[in-house]
Structure formats: C-alpha cells, structure tokens
Design a protein around this motif. Structure first.
Motif, short mmCIF file in Angstrom:
data_model
loop_
_atom_site.label_atom_id
_atom_site.label_comp_id
_atom_site.label_asym_id
_atom_site.label_seq_id
_atom_site.Cartn_x
_atom_site.Cartn_y
_atom_site.Cartn_z
N LEU A 263 0.71 -1.19 -0.02
CA LEU A 263 -0.06 -0.12 -0.08
C LEU A 263 0.92 1.35 0.00
N ASP A 264 1.95 1.28 0.78
CA ASP A 264 2.80 2.52 0.68
C ASP A 264 3.42 2.67 -0.68
N GLU A 265 3.59 1.45 -1.58
CA GLU A 265 4.25 1.65 -2.91
C GLU A 265 3.12 2.11 -3.90
N LEU A 266 1.77 1.91 -3.69
CA LEU A 266 0.90 2.43 -4.13
C LEU A 266 0.59 3.82 -3.93
N PRO B 155 -7.80 9.91 -7.17
CA PRO B 155 -8.13 10.44 -5.99
C PRO B 155 -8.83 9.39 -4.84
N THR B 156 -9.94 8.96 -5.45
CA THR B 156 -10.56 8.19 -4.38
C THR B 156 -9.74 6.68 -4.04
N LEU B 157 -9.04 6.12 -4.92
CA LEU B 157 -8.09 5.25 -4.69
C LEU B 157 -7.04 5.51 -3.90
N TYR B 158 -6.49 6.74 -4.08
CA TYR B 158 -5.17 7.28 -3.28
C TYR B 158 -5.71 7.46 -1.77
N GLN B 159 -7.08 7.90 -1.46
CA GLN B 159 -7.45 7.90 0.03
C GLN B 159 -7.57 6.65 0.31
N CYS B 160 -8.00 5.98 -0.46
CA CYS B 160 -8.28 4.37 0.25
C CYS B 160 -6.94 3.74 0.61
N GLY C 205 -4.12 5.22 1.29
CA GLY C 205 -3.77 5.86 2.37
C GLY C 205 -4.04 5.51 3.77
N ASP C 206 -5.50 5.24 3.66
CA ASP C 206 -6.11 4.81 4.98
C ASP C 206 -5.97 3.57 5.27
N CYS C 207 -5.86 2.53 4.16
CA CYS C 207 -5.59 1.22 4.50
C CYS C 207 -3.98 1.02 5.08
N ALA C 208 -3.12 1.89 4.35
CA ALA C 208 -1.78 1.64 4.84
C ALA C 208 -1.75 2.04 6.33
N GLU C 209 -2.41 3.01 6.83
CA GLU C 209 -2.30 3.28 8.29
C GLU C 209 -2.97 2.14 9.09
N GLY D 77 -13.92 1.02 4.16
CA GLY D 77 -13.53 2.33 3.90
C GLY D 77 -13.23 2.69 2.48
N CYS D 78 -12.64 1.49 1.73
CA CYS D 78 -12.37 1.67 0.32
C CYS D 78 -13.78 1.47 -0.59
N GLY D 79 -14.48 0.60 -0.13
CA GLY D 79 -15.61 0.12 -0.96
C GLY D 79 -15.17 -0.34 -2.23
N ALA D 80 -16.20 0.49 -3.10
CA ALA D 80 -15.76 0.33 -4.77
C ALA D 80 -14.50 0.56 -5.10
N ALA D 81 -13.84 1.68 -4.62
CA ALA D 81 -12.47 1.95 -4.69
C ALA D 81 -11.43 1.14 -4.90
#
Length: 188
Positions: free
Chosen positions: A88-91, A100-105, A107-111, A152-156
C-alpha cells in the motif's frame, strides 16, 4: 416452555465444558502434524487447508505445542499485514498515477495495516506471557482494522487490495481460533 428455559443454563454449561475438554485433549494428546490438524479443525472447514498449509510451512511448527502454534499463526498473519502495508505504501508513492478516491483508500488502508501489524506484535507478546484474554483483544482489533480498510475503500478498492484484505482476514481468523483454544485450555 418453562422446562426448556430452565434447562438452557445447564445446556450452555455442558457445551462450554465440552469445548474446554476438546482444547485440553488437543494439547495433551497431539504433536507435530497431528496437533496442527487438530488445532486447525477449530478454525472451521473453510479455513482448514489454509491453516494447515500456513502453519506447516513454518519449520518450528513440527515440534510446537499449542501456545507456540498460536504464536506462529500470529507471526504468519503479521508477515502478511506487514507485506500488505508495504504494498500500500508503494501504491501511495505512485502519487500522480492513482486516482483520488483510490489514493485516499490506499492511504487509509496503509495506516490501518500498520496499526494491525503493531497489534499483532502485542498479541504475540501476550501469548508468550500467557495473557490469553489480552491476546483475543489484540487479534480482534487487528481484524477490525482490516475490515475498516475493506469498508472504507468500498468500490474504490482494486482487485489486489480486495484479495489482500481477504487473505489477511483469513490468517487473522486462524490466529484468533488458536488463541481461543488457548483460552479454553486455561479455563480447565
């Protein structure tokens, strides 16, 4: 109907006692591959193969007792969550290449995955110290982090993220089932 209600506490006590007796029997009469198989049976039929293969792949499992198997299961899950956090960090580092929606997903998932990995380190220490209730708490928290990523990611979420979440949940559930066996054994 009243007779059934009065018999319910007795039935629950018998079921709990049977579960405890099963855990005691597992740790007292099995070793090596037989212990792995017996312990993995408690993870459920849909996780049996993954449980056996993931534990058997770790060399210390051949001579492990139930407590060590639980530690191994947590370590396997921890390695998985750490690898997913790195992915996820690499992504996330692919900054402009991700919508943007995938980027937020991501970032949240990495944490959340970093948190899960830390909780698994704490769970390992708890198992090692015989703190079985604390172990369950930390494992359940790690499972909640992975579920939060998924929700949190849902469809993204990409297919890769969904697959990694699914794998992490399965490995965490295996670790949780072994930790529950430890707790049941302690209650003898």
């Amino acid at each position: 109907m009243a007779g059934l209600a009065s018999a319910l506490p007795l039935l629950l006590t018998l079921l709990i006692s049977a579960a405890s007796a099963t855990a005691i029997t597992i740790s007292a009469t099995h070793s090596g591959a037989a212990l792995i198989r017996a312990a993995c049976t408690h993870a459920g039929p849909h996780l049996l193969h993954l449980c056996i293969s993931s534990l058997s792949a770790e060399p210390p499992s051949a001579a492990a007792d139930l407590r060590m198997l639980a530690i191994i299961a947590v370590r396997v899950a921890s390695n998985n969550t750490s690898q997913t956090a790195a992915y996820l960090d690499e992504l996330q580092d692919a900054d402009g290449e991700v919508e943007p929606t995938l980027y937020q997903c991501v970032g949240d998932c990495a944490e959340l995955y970093v948190d899960a990995a830390e909780q698994l380190d704490t769970a390992t220490a708890a198992i090692d110290n015989g703190e079985d209730e604390d172990t369950l708490t930390w494992l359940e928290a790690a499972i909640a982090d992975v579920a939060s990523c998924e929700m949190g990611c849902g469809a993204a979420a990409t297919a890769e993220i969904r697959e990694r979440n699914d794998g992490a949940k399965k490995l965490l559930k295996i670790a949780l089932s072994l930790a529950k066996l430890l707790r049941a054994r302690k209650g003898r």
